[in-house]
Scaffold this motif. Structure first.
Motif, PDB file in Angstrom:
ATOM      1  N   THR A   1       0.858  -1.184   0.000  1.00  0.00           N
ATOM      2  CA  THR A   1       0.000   0.000   0.000  1.00  0.00           C
ATOM      3  C   THR A   1       0.891   1.230   0.000  1.00  0.00           C
ATOM      4  O   THR A   1       2.041   1.174   0.435  1.00  0.00           O
ATOM      5  CB  THR A   1      -0.918   0.023   1.235  1.00  0.00           C
ATOM      6  OG1 THR A   1      -1.701   1.231   1.224  1.00  0.00           O
ATOM      7  CG2 THR A   1      -0.121  -0.014   2.515  1.00  0.00           C
TER       8      THR A   1
ATOM      9  N   TYR B   1      -8.978  -1.281   7.814  1.00  0.00           N
ATOM     10  CA  TYR B   1      -8.063  -0.570   6.910  1.00  0.00           C
ATOM     11  C   TYR B   1      -6.953   0.147   7.694  1.00  0.00           C
ATOM     12  O   TYR B   1      -5.789   0.128   7.289  1.00  0.00           O
ATOM     13  CB  TYR B   1      -8.848   0.444   6.084  1.00  0.00           C
ATOM     14  CG  TYR B   1      -8.024   1.200   5.061  1.00  0.00           C
ATOM     15  CD1 TYR B   1      -7.800   0.678   3.789  1.00  0.00           C
ATOM     16  CD2 TYR B   1      -7.474   2.439   5.372  1.00  0.00           C
ATOM     17  CE1 TYR B   1      -7.045   1.370   2.857  1.00  0.00           C
ATOM     18  CE2 TYR B   1      -6.722   3.145   4.443  1.00  0.00           C
ATOM     19  CZ  TYR B   1      -6.509   2.604   3.189  1.00  0.00           C
ATOM     20  OH  TYR B   1      -5.755   3.302   2.268  1.00  0.00           O
TER      21      TYR B   1
ATOM     22  N   PRO C   1     -11.733   5.394   7.250  1.00  0.00           N
ATOM     23  CA  PRO C   1     -11.753   4.300   6.265  1.00  0.00           C
ATOM     24  C   PRO C   1     -12.041   2.911   6.832  1.00  0.00           C
ATOM     25  O   PRO C   1     -12.065   1.942   6.073  1.00  0.00           O
ATOM     26  CB  PRO C   1     -10.347   4.365   5.660  1.00  0.00           C
ATOM     27  CG  PRO C   1      -9.503   4.945   6.733  1.00  0.00           C
ATOM     28  CD  PRO C   1     -10.371   5.877   7.517  1.00  0.00           C
TER      29      PRO C   1
ATOM     30  N   ARG D   1      -9.063  11.011  10.432  1.00  0.00           N
ATOM     31  CA  ARG D   1      -9.111   9.823   9.568  1.00  0.00           C
ATOM     32  C   ARG D   1      -8.391   8.645  10.198  1.00  0.00           C
ATOM     33  O   ARG D   1      -8.765   7.486  10.009  1.00  0.00           O
ATOM     34  CB  ARG D   1      -8.490  10.139   8.207  1.00  0.00           C
ATOM     35  CG  ARG D   1      -8.529   8.968   7.209  1.00  0.00           C
ATOM     36  CD  ARG D   1      -7.861   9.386   5.909  1.00  0.00           C
ATOM     37  NE  ARG D   1      -8.016   8.388   4.858  1.00  0.00           N
ATOM     38  CZ  ARG D   1      -7.082   7.496   4.516  1.00  0.00           C
ATOM     39  NH1 ARG D   1      -5.919   7.466   5.165  1.00  0.00           N
ATOM     40  NH2 ARG D   1      -7.298   6.632   3.538  1.00  0.00           N
TER      41      ARG D   1
ATOM     42  N   ASP E   1      -0.456   4.137   1.321  1.00  0.00           N
ATOM     43  CA  ASP E   1      -1.139   4.978   2.298  1.00  0.00           C
ATOM     44  C   ASP E   1      -0.455   4.767   3.647  1.00  0.00           C
ATOM     45  O   ASP E   1      -0.517   3.667   4.207  1.00  0.00           O
ATOM     46  CB  ASP E   1      -2.623   4.593   2.382  1.00  0.00           C
ATOM     47  CG  ASP E   1      -3.426   5.489   3.319  1.00  0.00           C
ATOM     48  OD1 ASP E   1      -2.818   6.202   4.137  1.00  0.00           O
ATOM     49  OD2 ASP E   1      -4.670   5.457   3.232  1.00  0.00           O
TER      50      ASP E   1
ATOM     51  N   HIS F   1     -15.120  10.386   7.105  1.00  0.00           N
ATOM     52  CA  HIS F   1     -14.223   9.785   6.122  1.00  0.00           C
ATOM     53  C   HIS F   1     -13.253   8.778   6.750  1.00  0.00           C
ATOM     54  O   HIS F   1     -12.214   8.464   6.168  1.00  0.00           O
ATOM     55  CB  HIS F   1     -13.450  10.886   5.388  1.00  0.00           C
ATOM     56  CG  HIS F   1     -14.342  11.887   4.722  1.00  0.00           C
ATOM     57  ND1 HIS F   1     -15.034  11.605   3.559  1.00  0.00           N
ATOM     58  CD2 HIS F   1     -14.682  13.156   5.069  1.00  0.00           C
ATOM     59  CE1 HIS F   1     -15.747  12.662   3.204  1.00  0.00           C
ATOM     60  NE2 HIS F   1     -15.557  13.614   4.098  1.00  0.00           N
TER      61      HIS F   1
ATOM     62  N   SER G   1      -4.439   4.407  -1.056  1.00  0.00           N
ATOM     63  CA  SER G   1      -3.492   3.287  -0.983  1.00  0.00           C
ATOM     64  C   SER G   1      -2.764   3.068  -2.305  1.00  0.00           C
ATOM     65  O   SER G   1      -1.692   2.462  -2.339  1.00  0.00           O
ATOM     66  CB  SER G   1      -4.215   2.008  -0.583  1.00  0.00           C
ATOM     67  OG  SER G   1      -5.162   1.636  -1.573  1.00  0.00           O
TER      68      SER G   1
ATOM     69  N   ASN H   1      -2.258   2.995   6.382  1.00  0.00           N
ATOM     70  CA  ASN H   1      -2.712   1.643   6.056  1.00  0.00           C
ATOM     71  C   ASN H   1      -1.579   0.633   6.121  1.00  0.00           C
ATOM     72  O   ASN H   1      -1.737  -0.509   5.730  1.00  0.00           O
ATOM     73  CB  ASN H   1      -3.341   1.663   4.654  1.00  0.00           C
ATOM     74  CG  ASN H   1      -3.856   0.336   4.158  1.00  0.00           C
ATOM     75  OD1 ASN H   1      -3.552  -0.086   3.042  1.00  0.00           O
ATOM     76  ND2 ASN H   1      -4.664  -0.344   4.974  1.00  0.00           N
TER      77      ASN H   1
ATOM     78  N   GLY I   1     -10.551   8.554  -0.432  1.00  0.00           N
ATOM     79  CA  GLY I   1     -10.812   7.504   0.545  1.00  0.00           C
ATOM     80  C   GLY I   1      -9.726   6.443   0.555  1.00  0.00           C
ATOM     81  O   GLY I   1      -8.540   6.756   0.625  1.00  0.00           O
ATOM     82  N   GLN I   2     -10.111   5.165   0.453  1.00  0.00           N
ATOM     83  CA  GLN I   2      -9.139   4.075   0.463  1.00  0.00           C
ATOM     84  C   GLN I   2      -8.290   4.032  -0.806  1.00  0.00           C
ATOM     85  O   GLN I   2      -7.263   3.340  -0.837  1.00  0.00           O
ATOM     86  CB  GLN I   2      -9.851   2.740   0.667  1.00  0.00           C
ATOM     87  CG  GLN I   2     -10.471   2.576   2.041  1.00  0.00           C
ATOM     88  CD  GLN I   2     -10.980   1.164   2.290  1.00  0.00           C
ATOM     89  OE1 GLN I   2     -10.650   0.228   1.573  1.00  0.00           O
ATOM     90  NE2 GLN I   2     -11.784   1.002   3.333  1.00  0.00           N
ATOM     91  N   ASP I   3      -8.683   4.759  -1.839  1.00  0.00           N
ATOM     92  CA  ASP I   3      -7.872   4.809  -3.054  1.00  0.00           C
ATOM     93  C   ASP I   3      -6.542   5.517  -2.827  1.00  0.00           C
ATOM     94  O   ASP I   3      -5.649   5.461  -3.689  1.00  0.00           O
ATOM     95  CB  ASP I   3      -8.632   5.493  -4.188  1.00  0.00           C
ATOM     96  CG  ASP I   3      -9.693   4.592  -4.809  1.00  0.00           C
ATOM     97  OD1 ASP I   3      -9.633   3.372  -4.580  1.00  0.00           O
ATOM     98  OD2 ASP I   3     -10.579   5.105  -5.515  1.00  0.00           O
TER      99      ASP I   3
END
Length: 310
Positions: A75, A163, A159, A149, A77, A157, A223, A80, A219-221
């Motif tokens: 990842t 995550y 995640p 977050r 992020d 927001h 990563s 994450n 968001g999780q994108d």
């Protein structure tokens, strides 16, 4: 064209479990001999002549630094991840409020230019005129959104528990009672209790500051599409070839990178990775064992730089 690369300027020190590797192979500087040191510059050579990887773009040469490592990223992020392989990349894309001096445990200015810890109160003055890679101006709102977050399940927001990495509570969540801003460039953090190491927690990779706009839009994108304020910007991730490409952030608030782009690639075998360095297929490698280290030590094109682990 000579290509001198300051390892300390490029490889920003990672905090906590993601500290720098104990052994790193680097392309040799033709003007130096013997074992490399932390202050040495690294230049790839071939038989005494500089061997550069360049790409012709509108009549200009693009300098590329290739970092071959033992595994690919999972990842990109920092909220994450618990992986040092991930951090090698994300620490080029993101900054923290307070940062470690490269290769050391002492602290220096990052996205905060001044700070204090008195009892359970942390105050920070933020750096002005910093821009995220998406063009957004960095302000206190981004810090508040980043903390929410990472640690606040009630945040719109957030995640998700699956995550967010274990570094969420470890670095921030277990200690922070509240975060409030005083204008665009001042923050006050109230802690649950006295905790002297907290400033160093803010310098860990997991405390990287994200863009509030990117948090809301991606968001999780995040990563796979990281957006930070760091010296390098994310370009693409070729997952089939385990290759990540970053480009220099010429608007960086700190020292501008000395190369135009960095490519992270994966070579699983230590021996093969050392041979790749020796043959000129990589500029920097790391994670070597004793046998592979001997290949670098015996190479006329590279040098071995060793450092004690944490």
């Amino acid at each position: 064209m000579s290509r001198d690369i300051d390892r300390r300027a490029f490889l920003k020190a990672a905090g906590g479990a993601a500290a720098a590797a104990t052994l790193a192979g680097c392309a040799a500087d033709p003007d130096e001999s013997g074992t490399g040191t932390e202050d040495a510059t690294d230049t790839q050579t071939n038989g005494g002549e500089t061997d550069e990887e360049t790409t012709e773009t509108d009549g200009e040469d693009t300098t590329t630094l290739t970092f071959a490592r033992g595994n690919t990223s999972g990842t990109l992020d920092p909220q994450n991840s618990t992986s040092g392989e991930d951090v090698k990349v994300t620490n080029q894309v993101y900054d923290q409020l307070i940062m470690f001096e490269p290769g050391k445990t002492s602290l220096r200015e990052g996205l905060a230019t001044d700070w204090s810890l008195e009892g359970t109160t942390v105050t920070l003055t933020l750096r002005e005129d910093v821009t995220f890679h998406n063009g957004e101006e960095f302000t206190a709102d981004d810090v508040v959104a980043t903390f929410n977050r990472f640690t606040n399940p009630d945040y719109e927001h957030y995640p998700g528990d699956k995550y967010i990495s274990a570094y969420g509570p470890f670095t921030i969540g277990n200690w922070v009672k509240s975060v409030s801003k005083d204008g665009d460039y001042a923050l006050t953090i109230q802690l649950n209790q006295k905790y002297a190491p907290f400033l160093r927690n803010l310098a860990m990779f997991a405390s990287s500051i994200l863009s509030e706009k990117a948090i809301k839009e991606l968001g999780q994108d995040l990563s796979k599409e990281p957006i930070g304020t760091g010296p390098f910007k994310f370009e693409n991730w070729d997952t089939s070839n385990q290759q990540i490409r970053l480009s220099a952030n010429t608007d960086y608030w700190g020292e501008v990178p000395k190369v135009d782009e960095v490519v992270f690639t994966s070579v699983g075998s230590n021996t093969t990775r050392a041979q790749t360095l020796d043959s000129g297929g990589a500029d920097i490698i790391d994670g070597l064992g004793a046998q592979a280290s001997k290949i670098v030590e015996n190479s006329s094109n590279a040098k071995l730089v060793s450092k004690a682990g944490i």
